[in-house]
Design a protein around this motif. Structure first.
Motif, mmCIF file in Angstrom:
data_model
loop_
_atom_site.group_PDB
_atom_site.id
_atom_site.type_symbol
_atom_site.label_atom_id
_atom_site.label_comp_id
_atom_site.label_asym_id
_atom_site.label_seq_id
_atom_site.Cartn_x
_atom_site.Cartn_y
_atom_site.Cartn_z
ATOM 1 N N VAL A 113 0.954 -1.098 0.005
ATOM 2 C CA VAL A 113 0.004 -0.077 0.036
ATOM 3 C C VAL A 113 1.067 1.222 -0.046
ATOM 4 N N VAL A 114 0.855 1.946 -1.188
ATOM 5 C CA VAL A 114 1.840 3.185 -1.197
ATOM 6 C C VAL A 114 1.091 4.559 -0.745
ATOM 7 N N GLU A 115 1.948 5.313 0.111
ATOM 8 C CA GLU A 115 1.270 6.578 0.209
ATOM 9 C C GLU A 115 2.195 7.596 0.132
ATOM 10 N N THR A 116 2.148 8.855 -0.180
ATOM 11 C CA THR A 116 3.061 9.789 -0.403
ATOM 12 C C THR A 116 3.521 10.056 1.035
ATOM 13 N N ALA A 117 4.939 10.673 0.816
ATOM 14 C CA ALA A 117 5.677 11.137 2.194
ATOM 15 C C ALA A 117 6.239 12.433 1.849
#
Ligand code: ATP
Length: 382
Positions: A113-117
């Protein structure tokens, strides 16, 4: 005397990272000038720059919107909103741009699961090995960002994961380890080795596993890489697989075999199987060219490569010579000579080809004579 000595390589003033970056990737100046937010060169290109290996694929991370940076950089933008990534071409070089992101794994082997940082450091923390987890800012100061001491591991020739769950999260990293270990002659840091030997490739999808194995097989050092995978207990090589992959790799380096089958797929099949008909083919002993053609034609090219690697030398002549042999006549010529359409035509042509391959006849007239004779016999026509 001492003052007159020519400068040895060791004494040459060392090129700074900024200078190396400018020399190897001059096109990145445009990214530096265009970006509104901090941007970084990351991953394999940083590693290869530090190793003095020259150009690699360019991966850029921006602490901001990747698609916006890409469109400011100009035409030919392909962006994927879902992954916050974009591709641009700069001076003919493809550049991958990604928004800094973190990843979490819902269960072992799952897609992340990819989230912006907000910061590049978070992006580096999701990577496979310390040597791939470094960044160079494309700003005024090109000081290496190296939160996981990748530069030290690079100097020591070690692959080290960033955290103990790394291989459980994504076991394809174990295949990547074999690829890098073979390519660079690196070893595994001891704790990484313990973790890697516990990795289970069975938790990832067949497609992802195959994609990573094909990349490994694409390396010049593929035979060593497969041997490492087996030594680490990650795959079972087929019987004789270590030798077969080395022999097939050697074979595929020179003509006529080099253009014949996709090297990566052939080497995966050599190492891991499943075996096709190559073993039976390697044991066959055709006595004439026509027998060789009957055995080999219509087979999958990979089967032929493996049979040749197993010792079927006659396949060299099949590939470079006999496979190309064709008749000067065709079915129309037999029809024109009065043979009705039907299986007799095929029988006549097959026999003419067989005799031509075996050197018993030559030229159009003899081909036609043989084909007509057989076609008429077959049809019961006098
Ligand atoms: P190559 O030199 O073979 O092109 P690369 O290091 O550029 O290798 P890529 O597969 O193109 O490797 O990936 C780019 C970067 O993305 C890697 O350097 C690594 O930091 C990261 N990466 C790729 N795959 C994974 C993975 N499965 N897990 C964690 N990080 C990964």
């Amino acid at each position: 005397m001492v003052g007159n000595r020519p400068m040895s390589t060791a004494e040459k003033p060392k090129e700074s990272l900024a200078e190396a970056l400018q020399r190897v990737y001059p096109e990145l100046e445009a990214v530096r000038e265009t970006a509104a937010e901090p941007v970084y060169l990351v991953g394999g290109a940083v590693r290869d720059l530090l190793m003095g290996r020259g150009r690699a694929d360019i991966d850029i991370v921006v602490e901001g919107d990747a698609a916006a940076l890409a469109s400011r950089l100009g035409a030919d933008v392909v962006s994927h909103e879902r992954f916050a990534t974009a591709k641009v071409s700069l001076d003919g070089h493809e550049v991958d741009i990604a928004t800094a992101r973190t990843e979490s794994y819902p269960h072992p082997g799952a897609l992340p699961v990819v989230e912006t940082a907000p910061l590049v450091e978070a992006d580096l923390a999701r990577r496979d090995f310390t040597i791939n987890a470094m960044a160079i800012p494309l700003g005024e100061e090109a000081d290496l960002i190296d939160p996981h001491a990748g530069q030290a591991d690079l100097a020591a020739g070690l692959l080290r994961v960033l955290h103990p769950r790394s291989f459980a999260d994504d076991p394809t990293r174990a295949v990547r380890a074999a690829r890098y270990a073979a390519r660079f002659g690196f070893g595994l840091e001891p704790e990484t080795e313990v973790l890697l030997r516990e990795a289970d490739l069975g938790t990832v999808s067949v497609d992802r596993r195959e994609a990573e194995l094909l990349r490994l097989a694409g390396e010049a050092e593929a035979p060593q890489a497969f041997a490492l995978l087996a030594e680490w207990g990650l795959v079972d090589l087929r019987e004789g697989g270590a030798q077969l992959v080395a022999d097939a790799a050697g074979l595929l380096q020179s003509s006529p075999w080099s253009e014949f089958a996709p090297r990566d797929r052939a080497l995966v099949a050599a190492a891991l199987g499943p075996g096709g008909g190559e073993e039976a083919l390697a044991e066959a002993r055709p006595r004439r060219p026509s027998e060789a053609v009957a055995l080999a034609s219509g087979r999958n090219p990979i089967e032929l490569v493996l049979a040749r690697a197993l010792g079927a030398e006659w396949l060299d002549s099949y590939l470079s010579e006999w496979r190309q042999v064709a008749l000067e006549i065709d079915g129309e010529a037999l029809i024109a000579a009065g043979i009705p359409q039907g299986p007799a035509i095929g029988r006549g042509l097959d026999e003419a080809l067989r005799r031509k391959l075996d050197g018993e006849i030559a030229g159009r007239d003899q081909e036609l004579d043989v084909a007509l004779e057989v076609a008429r016999d077959g049809d019961g026509v006098a």
